[in-house]
Design a protein around this motif. Structure first.
Motif, mmCIF file in Angstrom:
data_model
loop_
_atom_site.group_PDB
_atom_site.id
_atom_site.type_symbol
_atom_site.label_atom_id
_atom_site.label_comp_id
_atom_site.label_asym_id
_atom_site.label_seq_id
_atom_site.Cartn_x
_atom_site.Cartn_y
_atom_site.Cartn_z
ATOM 1 N N ALA A 26 2.749 -2.043 11.252
ATOM 2 C CA ALA A 26 3.680 -2.225 10.136
ATOM 3 C C ALA A 26 3.809 -0.930 9.340
ATOM 4 O O ALA A 26 4.915 -0.528 8.953
ATOM 5 C CB ALA A 26 3.198 -3.357 9.236
ATOM 6 N N GLY A 27 2.677 -0.269 9.097
ATOM 7 C CA GLY A 27 2.676 0.930 8.268
ATOM 8 C C GLY A 27 3.506 2.054 8.834
ATOM 9 O O GLY A 27 4.232 2.744 8.101
ATOM 10 N N LEU A 77 5.114 6.207 -1.579
ATOM 11 C CA LEU A 77 5.617 7.157 -0.588
ATOM 12 C C LEU A 77 7.116 7.354 -0.779
ATOM 13 O O LEU A 77 7.879 6.392 -0.838
ATOM 14 C CB LEU A 77 5.320 6.636 0.817
ATOM 15 N N LYS A 78 7.535 8.628 -0.840
ATOM 16 C CA LYS A 78 8.924 8.954 -1.150
ATOM 17 C C LYS A 78 9.638 9.566 0.061
ATOM 18 O O LYS A 78 8.984 10.130 0.949
ATOM 19 C CB LYS A 78 8.992 9.938 -2.321
ATOM 20 N N PRO A 79 10.969 9.470 0.090
ATOM 21 C CA PRO A 79 11.720 10.117 1.171
ATOM 22 C C PRO A 79 11.394 11.600 1.253
ATOM 23 O O PRO A 79 11.290 12.289 0.229
ATOM 24 C CB PRO A 79 13.183 9.888 0.758
ATOM 25 N N ALA A 100 0.824 -1.216 0.000
ATOM 26 C CA ALA A 100 0.000 0.000 0.000
ATOM 27 C C ALA A 100 0.856 1.263 0.000
ATOM 28 O O ALA A 100 0.603 2.203 -0.765
ATOM 29 C CB ALA A 100 -0.936 -0.007 1.196
ATOM 30 N N LEU A 101 1.861 1.305 0.865
ATOM 31 C CA LEU A 101 2.650 2.530 1.022
ATOM 32 C C LEU A 101 3.734 2.680 -0.037
ATOM 33 O O LEU A 101 3.931 3.771 -0.587
ATOM 34 C CB LEU A 101 3.287 2.564 2.413
ATOM 35 N N ALA A 140 6.698 3.438 6.822
ATOM 36 C CA ALA A 140 6.696 4.839 6.400
ATOM 37 C C ALA A 140 7.932 5.570 6.904
ATOM 38 O O ALA A 140 8.573 6.330 6.167
ATOM 39 C CB ALA A 140 5.426 5.530 6.890
ATOM 40 N N LYS A 141 8.285 5.327 8.167
ATOM 41 C CA LYS A 141 9.377 6.084 8.779
ATOM 42 C C LYS A 141 10.739 5.494 8.454
ATOM 43 O O LYS A 141 11.685 6.220 8.129
ATOM 44 C CB LYS A 141 9.173 6.130 10.302
ATOM 45 N N ARG A 142 10.857 4.170 8.512
ATOM 46 C CA ARG A 142 12.183 3.549 8.479
ATOM 47 C C ARG A 142 12.562 2.959 7.138
ATOM 48 O O ARG A 142 13.741 2.684 6.896
ATOM 49 C CB ARG A 142 12.261 2.475 9.564
ATOM 50 N N VAL A 143 11.579 2.735 6.277
ATOM 51 C CA VAL A 143 11.873 2.208 4.953
ATOM 52 C C VAL A 143 11.715 3.304 3.894
ATOM 53 O O VAL A 143 12.618 3.532 3.092
ATOM 54 C CB VAL A 143 10.965 1.007 4.612
ATOM 55 N N ALA A 144 10.567 3.985 3.908
ATOM 56 C CA ALA A 144 10.334 5.054 2.943
ATOM 57 C C ALA A 144 11.022 6.353 3.340
ATOM 58 O O ALA A 144 11.162 7.255 2.517
ATOM 59 C CB ALA A 144 8.830 5.295 2.790
#
Length: 259
Positions: free
Chosen positions: A154-155, A136-138, A129-130, A159-163
């Motif tokens: 998970a989201g 979702l971009k840096p 989804a994200l 969002a914070k640590r991967v994207a």
């Protein structure tokens, strides 16, 4: 084998620990000795009889981790004895489960069975989804609803640590759950029983809104998530936990070029 078997739909009282026939893997499947199985909202729905329900007796459970016992004739790349995590379409609450080989992945070292079993449904849903659907971009901002849910937990982390989102908002219904959201990486965790998450998101973004929102609630929460989007923002719906379907405000979407 022993399994948790459902003979009638209902609450947790319908779960029965009893003997059941050992499953036989097909040509494209592997047989797994289950060491851990996760619990997802879909499992509750199947137990109650309103989500992909089939005839009873029924063994539920989608996410499992364990050791391969046997591989089917067409399976390559997997072997008996491997520690794996798999997604099955039921049958996970048992000592043995047959899983599609293409939905079975070897576990890396250092990961426990319990950790691995928590991944497939919740993490794949949030990941796709994200990162894929919403892209979702840096440096972008994100709103992830319901941090106490599996997809929400998970989201926030994705969002914070991967994207590498610059700011991540999340919501929950208690202060304790909000604190957990902050521990998982959210910059702001809003207790929706005490304040309006839409107003707080807009205030903290100086009226701009967020680039991406992830909703699994539907109804009013989906509507307010759309209102929280910035110009060109993207909103992904992955469920309707409230029971009410998501309804898009098409005029708002056109005016602010939202997806």
């Amino acid at each position: 084998m022993k399994a948790i078997v459902i003979h009638e739909f209902g609450d947790e009282s319908v779960l029965r620990y009893e003997d059941a026939p050992d499953p036989k893997p097909g040509a494209d499947e592997v047989l797994i000795r289950v060491r851990a199985a996760s619990i997802n909202r879909g499992d509750f729905g199947r137990r109650a009889g309103f989500f992909q329900a089939t005839q009873t007796p029924l063994i539920i459970g989608w996410d499992i981790a364990g050791d391969i016992v046997e591989v089917g004739a067409n399976v390559s790349g997997l072997r008996p004895g491997q520690r794996v995590v798999a997604q099955v379409m039921g049958g996970g609450y048992a000592e043995l489960a047959a899983a599609p080989a293409n939905a079975t992945v070897p576990m890396p070292e250092g990961i426990s069975y319990e950790e691995a079993a928590s991944l497939p449904v919740a993490w794949l849903t949030a990941w796709i989804a994200l990162l894929d659907t919403a892209a979702l971009k840096p440096g972008e901002t994100a709103l992830v609803q319901s941090v106490s849910s599996g997809v929400g937990m998970a989201g926030v982390q994705i969002a914070k640590r991967v994207a590498n989102a610059s700011v991540v908002f999340t919501t929950a219904g208690t202060d304790e759950k909000c604190r957990r959201g902050l521990e998982l990486g959210a910059d702001y965790a809003i207790n929706y029983t005490k304040s309006d998450f839409l107003a707080e998101v807009m205030e903290r973004t100086n009226g701009r809104g967020v680039d991406v929102a992830l909703d699994m609630i539907g109804g009013e929460t989906f509507a307010k998530s759309q209102q929280a989007l910035a110009e060109g923002g993207r909103l992904v719906s992955v469920g309707r936990a409230s029971g009410a379907p998501p309804v898009v405000d098409e005029e708002l979407a056109r005016r602010k070029q939202q997806t």
